[in-house]
Scaffold this active site. Structure first.
Site, PDB file in Angstrom:
ATOM      1  N   LYS A   1      -2.135   6.800  -9.476  1.00 34.31           N
ATOM      2  CA  LYS A   1      -3.153   6.360  -8.504  1.00 34.31           C
ATOM      3  C   LYS A   1      -3.769   7.548  -7.778  1.00 34.31           C
ATOM      4  O   LYS A   1      -4.983   7.670  -7.672  1.00 34.31           O
ATOM      5  CB  LYS A   1      -2.553   5.393  -7.467  1.00 34.31           C
ATOM      6  CG  LYS A   1      -1.846   4.196  -8.071  1.00 34.31           C
ATOM      7  CD  LYS A   1      -1.334   3.234  -7.018  1.00 34.31           C
ATOM      8  CE  LYS A   1      -0.281   3.788  -6.065  1.00 34.31           C
ATOM      9  NZ  LYS A   1       1.022   4.102  -6.676  1.00 34.31           N
TER      10      LYS A   1
ATOM     11  N   ARG B   1      12.825   3.613  -5.089  1.00 33.18           N
ATOM     12  CA  ARG B   1      11.404   3.288  -4.893  1.00 33.18           C
ATOM     13  C   ARG B   1      10.929   2.276  -5.939  1.00 33.18           C
ATOM     14  O   ARG B   1      10.130   1.400  -5.646  1.00 33.18           O
ATOM     15  CB  ARG B   1      10.553   4.566  -4.969  1.00 33.18           C
ATOM     16  CG  ARG B   1      10.704   5.421  -3.715  1.00 33.18           C
ATOM     17  CD  ARG B   1      10.191   6.812  -3.936  1.00 33.18           C
ATOM     18  NE  ARG B   1       8.745   6.885  -4.027  1.00 33.18           N
ATOM     19  CZ  ARG B   1       8.090   7.898  -4.605  1.00 33.18           C
ATOM     20  NH1 ARG B   1       8.762   8.895  -5.147  1.00 33.18           N
ATOM     21  NH2 ARG B   1       6.779   7.906  -4.622  1.00 33.18           N
TER      22      ARG B   1
ATOM     23  N   ARG C   1       8.392  16.633  -3.966  1.00 35.52           N
ATOM     24  CA  ARG C   1       8.590  15.779  -2.791  1.00 35.52           C
ATOM     25  C   ARG C   1      10.033  15.311  -2.735  1.00 35.52           C
ATOM     26  O   ARG C   1      10.635  15.028  -3.767  1.00 35.52           O
ATOM     27  CB  ARG C   1       7.658  14.563  -2.880  1.00 35.52           C
ATOM     28  CG  ARG C   1       6.248  14.847  -2.429  1.00 35.52           C
ATOM     29  CD  ARG C   1       5.290  13.741  -2.764  1.00 35.52           C
ATOM     30  NE  ARG C   1       5.804  12.397  -2.513  1.00 35.52           N
ATOM     31  CZ  ARG C   1       5.084  11.288  -2.690  1.00 35.52           C
ATOM     32  NH1 ARG C   1       3.834  11.373  -3.096  1.00 35.52           N
ATOM     33  NH2 ARG C   1       5.593  10.098  -2.459  1.00 35.52           N
TER      34      ARG C   1
ATOM     35  N   ARG D   1       7.083  15.836 -11.226  1.00 32.73           N
ATOM     36  CA  ARG D   1       5.842  15.965 -10.447  1.00 32.73           C
ATOM     37  C   ARG D   1       5.917  17.136  -9.467  1.00 32.73           C
ATOM     38  O   ARG D   1       6.930  17.360  -8.821  1.00 32.73           O
ATOM     39  CB  ARG D   1       5.593  14.651  -9.688  1.00 32.73           C
ATOM     40  CG  ARG D   1       4.368  14.692  -8.816  1.00 32.73           C
ATOM     41  CD  ARG D   1       3.854  13.307  -8.534  1.00 32.73           C
ATOM     42  NE  ARG D   1       4.605  12.621  -7.486  1.00 32.73           N
ATOM     43  CZ  ARG D   1       4.225  11.439  -6.987  1.00 32.73           C
ATOM     44  NH1 ARG D   1       3.153  10.826  -7.442  1.00 32.73           N
ATOM     45  NH2 ARG D   1       4.941  10.867  -6.040  1.00 32.73           N
TER      46      ARG D   1
ATOM     47  N   ARG E   1       1.036  -2.820  -0.069  1.00 32.99           N
ATOM     48  CA  ARG E   1       2.275  -2.734  -0.836  1.00 32.99           C
ATOM     49  C   ARG E   1       3.200  -3.907  -0.544  1.00 32.99           C
ATOM     50  O   ARG E   1       4.297  -3.951  -1.082  1.00 32.99           O
ATOM     51  CB  ARG E   1       3.004  -1.456  -0.418  1.00 32.99           C
ATOM     52  CG  ARG E   1       2.929  -0.337  -1.455  1.00 32.99           C
ATOM     53  CD  ARG E   1       3.429   0.871  -0.751  1.00 32.99           C
ATOM     54  NE  ARG E   1       4.112   1.818  -1.551  1.00 32.99           N
ATOM     55  CZ  ARG E   1       3.705   3.089  -1.672  1.00 32.99           C
ATOM     56  NH1 ARG E   1       2.571   3.475  -1.131  1.00 32.99           N
ATOM     57  NH2 ARG E   1       4.431   3.951  -2.328  1.00 32.99           N
TER      58      ARG E   1
HETATM   59  P1  AMP Z   1       3.483   7.309  -1.585  1.00 33.53           P
HETATM   60  O1  AMP Z   1       3.023   8.706  -1.393  1.00 33.53           O
HETATM   61  O2  AMP Z   1       2.352   6.335  -1.712  1.00 33.53           O
HETATM   62  O3  AMP Z   1       4.469   7.172  -2.723  1.00 33.53           O
HETATM   63  O4  AMP Z   1       4.259   6.889  -0.247  1.00 33.53           O
HETATM   64  C1  AMP Z   1       5.400   7.592   0.192  1.00 33.53           C
HETATM   65  C2  AMP Z   1       6.216   6.713   1.095  1.00 33.53           C
HETATM   66  O5  AMP Z   1       5.422   6.356   2.266  1.00 33.53           O
HETATM   67  C3  AMP Z   1       6.634   5.367   0.509  1.00 33.53           C
HETATM   68  O6  AMP Z   1       7.799   5.466  -0.301  1.00 33.53           O
HETATM   69  C4  AMP Z   1       6.861   4.541   1.780  1.00 33.53           C
HETATM   70  O7  AMP Z   1       8.074   4.898   2.410  1.00 33.53           O
HETATM   71  C5  AMP Z   1       5.710   5.027   2.689  1.00 33.53           C
HETATM   72  N1  AMP Z   1       4.497   4.197   2.483  1.00 33.53           N
HETATM   73  C6  AMP Z   1       3.311   4.607   1.992  1.00 33.53           C
HETATM   74  N2  AMP Z   1       2.424   3.601   1.951  1.00 33.53           N
HETATM   75  C7  AMP Z   1       3.075   2.510   2.419  1.00 33.53           C
HETATM   76  C8  AMP Z   1       2.717   1.145   2.605  1.00 33.53           C
HETATM   77  N3  AMP Z   1       1.490   0.697   2.278  1.00 33.53           N
HETATM   78  N4  AMP Z   1       3.641   0.302   3.127  1.00 33.53           N
HETATM   79  C9  AMP Z   1       4.876   0.738   3.460  1.00 33.53           C
HETATM   80  N5  AMP Z   1       5.294   1.996   3.295  1.00 33.53           N
HETATM   81  C10 AMP Z   1       4.410   2.896   2.777  1.00 33.53           C
END
Ligand code: AMP
Length: 241
Positions: free
Chosen positions: A43, A199, A188, A155, A118
């Site tokens: 994404k 996750r 990360r 990554r 999400r």
């Molecule tokens: P990402 O970079 O999108 O993988 O997000 C990293 C982390 O941020 C996720 O594993 C969640 O802990 C938190 N996070 C990001 N977006 C959301 C969301 N829409 N709802 C809840 N937690 C989020």
């Protein structure tokens, strides 16, 4: 007979002009691209060229949280433990961080949502707040788990500009340096294997139902996220142009 014919013609013309007005209204609305899919489905990688091509800001709730964490804000501190464990941050905190961003002037013509919604609660919130005001295009990045695990474990992310590389499929010229801005590349914390599995579990329990939500709204566009990056981009663009 003639009068009946004229009435029918009149009705047809009124209906078709309503349809055109609706289409014009739809065209005037801001466009929001929603990118749904498992972590690592690509994404963020696709959001960047899409943002450039359509002049829409790329809003990743994950990036917003990481910026808050880096700056030690109160919101960042509240979200920290959830993020570190690979859990979702509670909806209310996510709404605060997201709507603060989408209220900014650069979002007035639309934006790209990466990593939101999400949960069903987040999808419902979008519906209540924005469905009538915004033209949504919702993409679901379809990808098998094995590919996601391989991708996330390899990554590399740039600390400065957020660019994403992959040690196996899209390596930077130098492993620790971003090709785009010269920033430092890192893995990360939540891309470590045990957190990746958590996750994915969270994705199936909480985020999969969001797909069904958009399907029921007749808004979901499924795309094959295993395609090479440039083909995937073309496939997405064919639904926007
Ligand atoms: P990402 O970079 O999108 O993988 O997000 C990293 C982390 O941020 C996720 O594993 C969640 O802990 C938190 N996070 C990001 N977006 C959301 C969301 N829409 N709802 C809840 N937690 C989020």
């Amino acid at each position: 007979m003639n009068r009946l014919l004229f009435s029918i013609l009149g009705l047809i013309m009124t209906l078709s002009s309503c349809n055109t007005t609706e289409k014009k209204d739809e065209a005037k609305k801001p466009t929001v691209l929603v990118l749904l899919g498992a972590p690592g489905s690509g994404k963020g990688t696709q959001a960047k060229p899409l943002a450039e091509k359509y002049g829409l800001p790329h809003i990743s709730t994950g990036d917003l949280f990481r910026a808050h964490l880096k700056n030690n804000t109160e919101l960042g501190m509240k979200a920290k433990s959830y993020i570190q464990k690979g859990h979702l941050v509670p909806d209310e905190l996510v709404f605060d961080i997201l709507f603060e961003r989408t209220d900014k002037a650069d979002c007035k013509n639309g934006y790209i949502l990466d990593g939101f919604p999400r949960t069903l609660g987040q999808a419902q919130k979008l519906k209540e707040k924005l469905f009538s005001k915004v033209h949504f295009i919702v993409f679901n990045f379809d990808i098998p788990d094995e590919v996601v695990i391989q991708r996330l474990a390899a990554r590399l992310t740039c600390k400065a500009c957020g660019a994403i590389f992959n040690k196996n499929f899209n390596p930077p010229k130098v492993e620790t340096i971003c090709d785009k801005c010269g920033g430092e590349l890192y893995t990360r914390n939540d891309d470590k294997e045990e957190v990746i599995l958590e996750r994915l579990k969270v994705y199936y329990n909480e985020t999969k139902p969001v797909e069904e939500f958009f399907k029921n709204e007749d808004m979901l566009i499924n795309i094959d996220a295993t395609l090479p990056q440039s083909e995937l981009l073309k496939s997405i663009e064919s639904h926007i142009d």
